[in-house]
Design a protein around this motif. Sequence first.
Motif, short mmCIF file in Angstrom:
data_model
loop_
_atom_site.label_atom_id
_atom_site.label_comp_id
_atom_site.label_asym_id
_atom_site.label_seq_id
_atom_site.Cartn_x
_atom_site.Cartn_y
_atom_site.Cartn_z
N LYS A 294 0.82 -1.22 0.00
CA LYS A 294 0.00 0.00 0.00
C LYS A 294 0.85 1.27 0.00
O LYS A 294 0.33 2.36 -0.28
CB LYS A 294 -0.93 0.01 1.21
N ALA A 295 2.13 1.15 0.32
CA ALA A 295 3.00 2.33 0.29
C ALA A 295 3.12 2.91 -1.11
O ALA A 295 3.52 4.07 -1.28
CB ALA A 295 4.39 1.96 0.83
N THR A 296 2.76 2.10 -2.14
CA THR A 296 2.86 2.59 -3.52
C THR A 296 1.61 3.38 -3.95
O THR A 296 1.57 3.87 -5.08
CB THR A 296 3.04 1.41 -4.50
N THR A 297 0.63 3.51 -3.07
CA THR A 297 -0.60 4.24 -3.44
C THR A 297 -0.32 5.67 -3.91
O THR A 297 -0.88 6.10 -4.93
CB THR A 297 -1.59 4.25 -2.26
N PRO A 298 0.53 6.46 -3.22
CA PRO A 298 0.82 7.82 -3.72
C PRO A 298 1.43 7.81 -5.12
O PRO A 298 1.18 8.74 -5.91
CB PRO A 298 1.82 8.37 -2.69
N VAL A 299 2.20 6.78 -5.45
CA VAL A 299 2.78 6.68 -6.78
C VAL A 299 1.68 6.47 -7.81
O VAL A 299 1.66 7.10 -8.88
CB VAL A 299 3.81 5.53 -6.84
N ILE B 231 11.82 6.21 -5.30
CA ILE B 231 12.38 5.64 -4.06
C ILE B 231 11.37 4.71 -3.41
O ILE B 231 11.71 3.63 -2.92
CB ILE B 231 12.77 6.77 -3.09
N ILE B 232 10.09 5.11 -3.42
CA ILE B 232 9.03 4.28 -2.84
C ILE B 232 8.92 2.97 -3.61
O ILE B 232 8.84 1.89 -3.01
CB ILE B 232 7.68 5.03 -2.87
N VAL B 233 8.94 3.06 -4.93
CA VAL B 233 8.80 1.86 -5.76
C VAL B 233 9.96 0.90 -5.53
O VAL B 233 9.76 -0.31 -5.37
CB VAL B 233 8.73 2.26 -7.25
N VAL B 234 11.17 1.44 -5.47
CA VAL B 234 12.35 0.59 -5.25
C VAL B 234 12.24 -0.12 -3.90
O VAL B 234 12.52 -1.33 -3.79
CB VAL B 234 13.65 1.43 -5.31
N GLY B 235 11.81 0.63 -2.87
CA GLY B 235 11.67 0.03 -1.55
C GLY B 235 10.65 -1.10 -1.53
O GLY B 235 10.89 -2.16 -0.93
N VAL B 236 9.51 -0.89 -2.19
CA VAL B 236 8.46 -1.92 -2.21
C VAL B 236 8.91 -3.14 -3.02
O VAL B 236 8.60 -4.29 -2.66
CB VAL B 236 7.15 -1.34 -2.78
N SER C 158 11.57 0.08 4.90
CA SER C 158 12.13 1.30 5.48
C SER C 158 12.44 2.32 4.39
O SER C 158 12.16 3.52 4.54
CB SER C 158 13.41 0.97 6.27
N ILE C 159 13.01 1.85 3.28
CA ILE C 159 13.28 2.75 2.15
C ILE C 159 11.98 3.34 1.62
O ILE C 159 11.89 4.54 1.32
CB ILE C 159 14.03 1.99 1.04
N ALA C 160 10.96 2.49 1.48
CA ALA C 160 9.67 2.96 0.96
C ALA C 160 9.05 4.01 1.87
O ALA C 160 8.51 5.03 1.40
CB ALA C 160 8.71 1.78 0.79
N LEU C 161 9.12 3.81 3.19
CA LEU C 161 8.54 4.77 4.13
C LEU C 161 9.30 6.09 4.11
O LEU C 161 8.69 7.18 4.16
CB LEU C 161 8.56 4.18 5.55
N ILE C 162 10.62 6.03 4.02
CA ILE C 162 11.42 7.26 3.92
C ILE C 162 11.05 8.02 2.65
O ILE C 162 10.86 9.24 2.67
CB ILE C 162 12.92 6.92 3.95
N GLY C 163 10.94 7.27 1.55
CA GLY C 163 10.54 7.91 0.30
C GLY C 163 9.15 8.50 0.36
O GLY C 163 8.88 9.57 -0.20
N LEU C 164 8.23 7.81 1.07
CA LEU C 164 6.86 8.29 1.20
C LEU C 164 6.81 9.61 1.97
O LEU C 164 6.14 10.56 1.55
CB LEU C 164 6.02 7.23 1.91
N VAL C 165 7.51 9.67 3.11
CA VAL C 165 7.53 10.90 3.91
C VAL C 165 8.17 12.04 3.13
O VAL C 165 7.68 13.18 3.13
CB VAL C 165 8.28 10.66 5.24
#
Length: 400
Positions: free
Chosen positions: A142-147, A171-176, A319-326
């Motif tokens: 779900k972290a990819t929703t903003p993308v 960054i979010i996509v790579v993390g997920v 962790s990478i995805a969350l950092i990218g999301l913020v």
Amino acid sequence: MSSDGEKVRTSGEVSRAEPTLPTVNPAVEKREPPKAAFHPALYVTVWITLSSSVILFNKHILDYAEFRFPIILTTWHLAFATFMTQILARTTTLLDGRKTVKMTGRVYLRAIVPIGLFFSLSLICGNVTYLYLSVAFIQMLKATTPVAVLFATWGMGMAPVNLKVLMNVSIIVVGVIIASFGEIRFVLIGFLFQLGGIVFEATRLVMVQRLLSSAEFKMDPLVSLYYFAPVCAVMNGVTALFIEVPNVTMDHVYRVGVWTLLLNAVVAFLLNVSVVFLIGKTSSLVMTLCGVLKDILLVVASMMIWNTPVTGLQFFGYSIALIGLVYYKLGGDKIKEYAGHANRAWAEYGAQRPTQRKAIILGAGLLIFFLLIGSMAPSYAPDSVAQVKGMLGGATAGTA
């Protein structure tokens, strides 16, 4: 007579001056506190609790309680929401915002119904996913929703393509992607359903944004539910009628429990009510950070309740995805600004209450320690975990 006249004029001047004195301010100040009777932290806590409860509740019903009818469950939620919003519209002021919405039959068919279609599809896909994937992995995806929302915004022409923003969300996509490679219990069909749900939800959000861009269609989440729930309930009900209703029996319902299903619908509806108060009491920063915190807590809860295995590679990728999301939500400048404010506030708090600050640091350290130990317990002490769950009644025991 002149002296009497002067006295009359003087007294008249005094009487005219009285209203300008601050005699009514204390009364006004006394009426203000009820508007902020609760601290914003309470609204945040309630929202996180209800949001997490709905997700964990749905997973329990659809998977562990073996009520494998996600479309019927979604239809039940929407039917209950329709009933409750109609009641609230007639008995409270929570839905008075609908009076400012210029809703006509033509607008309903051309705007509400198409949005309701994507809403229904996102809910169906989201609930079907619980049959195949763990809560922890679902939250990571779900972290990819903003993308997806960003691409939908570009695709519908609501914003020009921006390569700099694209690099930020990458960054979010790579993390997920890293987290997905680390998933032990990867099920392709569940993964595809979750991606479909994210795409449908992103499309719905952009369509809602386009609808609400006009001042005459401004709606809070509860008013939106008032309009969308009926049409979504009908769409989902018709879908369930052909796909799931022929296979469901009352034994399935009794196995879960009528009161359990009712409580599930109540919690889902209360979540929508809590969102209305949360938006009015907090800022976008608070909501972003609370969303991240809620996702982290859900991952931990999934690990502790259902022994969901989460690998180190998943932790790293998430962790990478969350950092990218913020970073995407707030931007580098805002993060630096808020970090500076937080450091100053923390330093001032430490200077004023050094003992309490030390207690907070110690408590946070212990909490993190016990969460880590608890999350790893299923790996190194499965017998002890099973024993503890047996003592608690085994209501949440199971394997994902």
